[in-house]
Motif scaffolding. Structure first.
Motif, PDB file in Angstrom:
ATOM      1  N   UNK A  18      -4.226  16.356  26.595  1.00 45.60           N
ATOM      2  CA  UNK A  18      -4.514  17.321  27.659  1.00 45.60           C
ATOM      3  C   UNK A  18      -3.321  17.339  28.607  1.00 45.60           C
ATOM      4  N   UNK A  19      -2.589  18.437  28.603  1.00 44.05           N
ATOM      5  CA  UNK A  19      -1.392  18.592  29.437  1.00 44.05           C
ATOM      6  C   UNK A  19      -0.370  17.480  29.163  1.00 44.05           C
ATOM      7  N   UNK A  20      -0.037  17.295  27.896  1.00 45.87           N
ATOM      8  CA  UNK A  20       0.910  16.246  27.507  1.00 45.87           C
ATOM      9  C   UNK A  20       2.147  16.839  26.818  1.00 45.87           C
ATOM     10  N   UNK A  21       2.543  18.046  27.205  1.00 46.98           N
ATOM     11  CA  UNK A  21       3.683  18.703  26.559  1.00 46.98           C
ATOM     12  C   UNK A  21       4.966  17.891  26.718  1.00 46.98           C
ATOM     13  N   UNK A  22       5.146  17.244  27.855  1.00 48.93           N
ATOM     14  CA  UNK A  22       6.383  16.513  28.116  1.00 48.93           C
ATOM     15  C   UNK A  22       6.484  15.235  27.298  1.00 48.93           C
ATOM     16  N   UNK A  23       5.355  14.607  27.028  1.00 54.97           N
ATOM     17  CA  UNK A  23       5.380  13.306  26.358  1.00 54.97           C
ATOM     18  C   UNK A  23       5.236  13.399  24.840  1.00 54.97           C
ATOM     19  N   UNK A  24       4.643  14.463  24.329  1.00 57.94           N
ATOM     20  CA  UNK A  24       4.290  14.516  22.906  1.00 57.94           C
ATOM     21  C   UNK A  24       5.473  14.446  21.938  1.00 57.94           C
ATOM     22  N   UNK A  45      -3.013  13.637  13.772  1.00 55.58           N
ATOM     23  CA  UNK A  45      -3.872  14.760  14.157  1.00 55.58           C
ATOM     24  C   UNK A  45      -3.899  14.833  15.689  1.00 55.58           C
ATOM     25  N   UNK A  46      -3.239  15.843  16.243  1.00 55.41           N
ATOM     26  CA  UNK A  46      -3.223  16.045  17.690  1.00 55.41           C
ATOM     27  C   UNK A  46      -4.303  17.065  18.038  1.00 55.41           C
ATOM     28  N   UNK A  47      -5.231  16.669  18.890  1.00 58.30           N
ATOM     29  CA  UNK A  47      -6.308  17.562  19.325  1.00 58.30           C
ATOM     30  C   UNK A  47      -5.961  18.068  20.719  1.00 58.30           C
ATOM     31  N   UNK A  48      -5.625  19.345  20.819  1.00 57.66           N
ATOM     32  CA  UNK A  48      -5.302  19.933  22.116  1.00 57.66           C
ATOM     33  C   UNK A  48      -6.589  20.345  22.811  1.00 57.66           C
ATOM     34  N   UNK A  49      -6.942  19.606  23.847  1.00 56.30           N
ATOM     35  CA  UNK A  49      -8.225  19.794  24.527  1.00 56.30           C
ATOM     36  C   UNK A  49      -8.091  20.795  25.672  1.00 56.30           C
ATOM     37  N   UNK A  50      -7.742  22.037  25.314  1.00 51.72           N
ATOM     38  CA  UNK A  50      -7.657  23.095  26.318  1.00 51.72           C
ATOM     39  C   UNK A  50      -6.584  22.862  27.362  1.00 51.72           C
ATOM     40  N   UNK A  76     -11.475  25.470  24.475  1.00 50.91           N
ATOM     41  CA  UNK A  76     -11.329  25.196  25.905  1.00 50.91           C
ATOM     42  C   UNK A  76     -11.337  23.691  26.096  1.00 50.91           C
ATOM     43  N   UNK A  77     -11.308  23.248  27.337  1.00 46.68           N
ATOM     44  CA  UNK A  77     -11.359  21.820  27.626  1.00 46.68           C
ATOM     45  C   UNK A  77     -12.806  21.325  27.517  1.00 46.68           C
ATOM     46  N   UNK A  78     -13.056  20.453  26.558  1.00 47.63           N
ATOM     47  CA  UNK A  78     -14.394  19.889  26.366  1.00 47.63           C
ATOM     48  C   UNK A  78     -14.474  18.426  26.821  1.00 47.63           C
ATOM     49  N   UNK A  79     -13.357  17.822  27.197  1.00 45.90           N
ATOM     50  CA  UNK A  79     -13.350  16.426  27.601  1.00 45.90           C
ATOM     51  C   UNK A  79     -12.876  15.516  26.478  1.00 45.90           C
ATOM     52  N   UNK A  80     -12.395  14.340  26.875  1.00 45.75           N
ATOM     53  CA  UNK A  80     -11.778  13.445  25.900  1.00 45.75           C
ATOM     54  C   UNK A  80     -12.755  12.976  24.835  1.00 45.75           C
ATOM     55  N   UNK A  81     -14.017  12.730  25.208  1.00 45.52           N
ATOM     56  CA  UNK A  81     -14.978  12.228  24.230  1.00 45.52           C
ATOM     57  C   UNK A  81     -15.202  13.258  23.118  1.00 45.52           C
ATOM     58  N   UNK A 308     -15.736  23.435  20.080  1.00 49.12           N
ATOM     59  CA  UNK A 308     -15.429  24.577  19.224  1.00 49.12           C
ATOM     60  C   UNK A 308     -13.939  24.557  18.910  1.00 49.12           C
ATOM     61  N   UNK A 309     -13.605  24.666  17.633  1.00 46.24           N
ATOM     62  CA  UNK A 309     -12.213  24.688  17.206  1.00 46.24           C
ATOM     63  C   UNK A 309     -11.752  26.138  17.143  1.00 46.24           C
ATOM     64  N   UNK A 310     -10.716  26.462  17.917  1.00 48.07           N
ATOM     65  CA  UNK A 310     -10.189  27.822  17.929  1.00 48.07           C
ATOM     66  C   UNK A 310      -9.205  28.056  16.792  1.00 48.07           C
ATOM     67  N   UNK A 311      -8.417  27.028  16.449  1.00 46.72           N
ATOM     68  CA  UNK A 311      -7.390  27.212  15.431  1.00 46.72           C
ATOM     69  C   UNK A 311      -6.908  25.845  14.962  1.00 46.72           C
ATOM     70  N   UNK A 312      -6.283  25.827  13.792  1.00 46.94           N
ATOM     71  CA  UNK A 312      -5.668  24.615  13.269  1.00 46.94           C
ATOM     72  C   UNK A 312      -4.306  24.969  12.694  1.00 46.94           C
ATOM     73  N   UNK A 313      -3.411  24.006  12.705  1.00 41.96           N
ATOM     74  CA  UNK A 313      -2.064  24.209  12.151  1.00 41.96           C
ATOM     75  C   UNK A 313      -1.575  22.907  11.549  1.00 41.96           C
TER      76      UNK A 313
END
Length: 325
Positions: A18-24, A45-50, A76-81, A308-313
Motif C-alpha cells: 500500500x503506497x510502496x512505489x518508492x521501496x518496491x 506475488x505483489x498484492x496492490x491494496x488500492x 480498492x483498499x480492503x486492508x492488509x488482512x 475484489x480483484x480488478x486485474x492481474x499481471x
C-alpha cells in the motif's frame, strides 16, 4: 530424517503493498535474489491494496522485465488482512512466504526458514526482538493485548509474531477454508495449528517512505482480534454484574441493619444519584460491547466477498509448477 530434507520446493512469496512505489523496486529485486538462492522455481506475488501512489505502474513495469513477478490488483483498499488473503489465494508454490513490501523483513532469514521446513516444520514464523521503531504507548499496549486475547483461550497467539512467516501448502489450504470477513491473520495462523518453529529477528529500517500503519491502525486491528478470538469482554461484563449485584445486596443489608440497630436515618440522595449514574454507565458500556459483537455477526451473515480483484499481471509460477517465462 524428514522426507523433505532433500527437497527444493517451489516457493511463492506474497507481498501486500500500500503506497510502496518508492521501496518496491529494490525490495522486489532483493527478495527474488534471496528466493532464487533457495529454489529454481519461485514467484513474487505483489498484492496492490488500492494504493494511491504509483505502486501499480511500478509493479507492472517490474512484471514486464521479471517473469517471476506477479501483480494482483485489488479494486480498492480492503486492508492488509484482506490483501494477505488475496495473495495466499493467488500463490501457487508448495511453500508460501509472507513478507512486507517496506523492506523491514530480512531476506537473510529465508534460508533458516526453509531449512526448518525441510526438517519437518509446517510453519516457521518470525518473532520481533524489539519494537523500538514504534511509539512508547504502542509498545506498552501490545503485551496487554496478547494477555487479554490469550486469557482462557485454547488457541495461544504467539506474542510479537507477525505476518513474516513461511508456510507449507497444506497450511495455506487450511487458511483458505476459513471464510470469516473480520480477519485477524495472526489469530488464524495460530488457530489452524500444524507443527511450528519460531525464529527471532530484528526489523530492518524501511527501504523508503514512512509506515501508514500507526497506533490507530494497530488499535483497529487489535479490536478486530479481540472480538474475533475471545469472549473475555463479555465474561468480564458478566463478572462485573455479579460483583455489582452482590455489592448492592450487601450495602442494602447494611443500611437496614444500621437503621434498626443504631437508629441512623441515611438520606441517601448522593448515594442514589451516584449509584444510578454508575449503573447507567455500566449498562451503556455493556450495550456498546454487545453491539460490537452483533455488528460483526451482521457483517459475516451478509457474505460479501473479502476482496475484489480488478486485474492481474505477470506469470510467476505457471500452473504446472514451472517458472513463468
Amino acid at each position: 530424517m524428514s522426507p523433505r530434507a532433500q527437497q527444493l520446493p517451489s516457493i511463492s512469496c506474497v507481498m501486500p503493498a500500500y503506497n510502496e512505489a518508492a521501496s518496491l523496486p529494490a525490495v522486489a529485486a532483493q527478495t527474488l535474489a534471496a528466493l532464487r538462492a533457495l529454489s529454481p522455481r519461485v514467484e513474487l506475488v505483489v498484492v496492490n491494496d488500492g494504493s494511491r501512489d504509483a505502486t501499480e505502474s511500478v509493479v507492472r513495469g517490474l512484471c514486464a522485465s521479471e517473469p517471476a513477478l506477479r501483480l494482483v490488483q485489488l479494486s480498492r483498499n480492503f486492508g492488509k488482512e484482506a490483501a494477505l488473503t488475496a495473495g495466499i489465494a493467488a500463490a501457487r508454490g508448495e511453500v508460501v512466504v509472507l513478507m512486507d513490501a517496506d523492506g523491514q523483513h530480512p531476506t537473510a532469514l529465508l534460508a533458516d526458514m526453509l531449512r526448518h521446513w525441510q526438517q519437518g516444520a509446517d510453519v516457521v514464523y518470525a518473532v520481533r526482538r524489539t519494537r523500538e521503531d514504534q511509539s512508547g504507548l504502542h509498545r506498552k499496549l501490545v503485551p496487554w493485548f496478547y494477555d487479554i486475547v490469550n486469557w482462557g483461550s485454547r488457541v495461544r497467539i504467539p506474542r510479537d509474531a507477525g505476518d513474516f512467516r513461511l508456510m507449507d501448502r497444506r497450511v495455506v489450504d487450511a487458511l483458505l477454508k476459513l471464510p470469516e470477513r473480520h480477519r485477524f491473520m495472526k489469530g488464524l495462523y495460530a488457530w489452524v495449528g500444524f507443527p511450528s518453529v519460531a525464529l527471532d529477528y530484528d526489523p530492518l529500517p524501511r527501504a523508503a517512505g514512512h509506515s501508514s500503519f500507526g497506533l490507530r491502525g494497530a488499535l483497529r486491528l487489535g479490536t478486530t482480534g479481540l472480538f474475533a478470538f475471545t469472549a473475555v469482554p463479555l465474561r468480564l461484563l458478566g463478572l462485573l454484574g455479579v460483583v455489582l449485584a452482590v455489592s448492592a445486596m450487601g450495602y442494602g443489608l447494611w443500611v437496614v441493619l444500621d437503621y434498626f440497630f443504631n437508629g441512623i436515618d441515611v438520606p441517601g440522595y448522593a448515594t442514589l444519584v451516584v449509584g444510578m449514574m454508575f449503573l447507567s454507565g455500566v449498562q451503556l458500556v455493556s450495550i456498546g460491547l454487545l453491539s460490537e459483537y452483533v455488528a460483526r455477526i451482521y457483517d459475516e451473515v451478509k457474505q460479501r466477498p473479502l476482496y475484489l480483484v480488478a486485474d492481474e499481471a505477470g506469470s510467476g509460477l505457471a500452473q504446472d509448477g514451472q517458472p513463468g517465462s
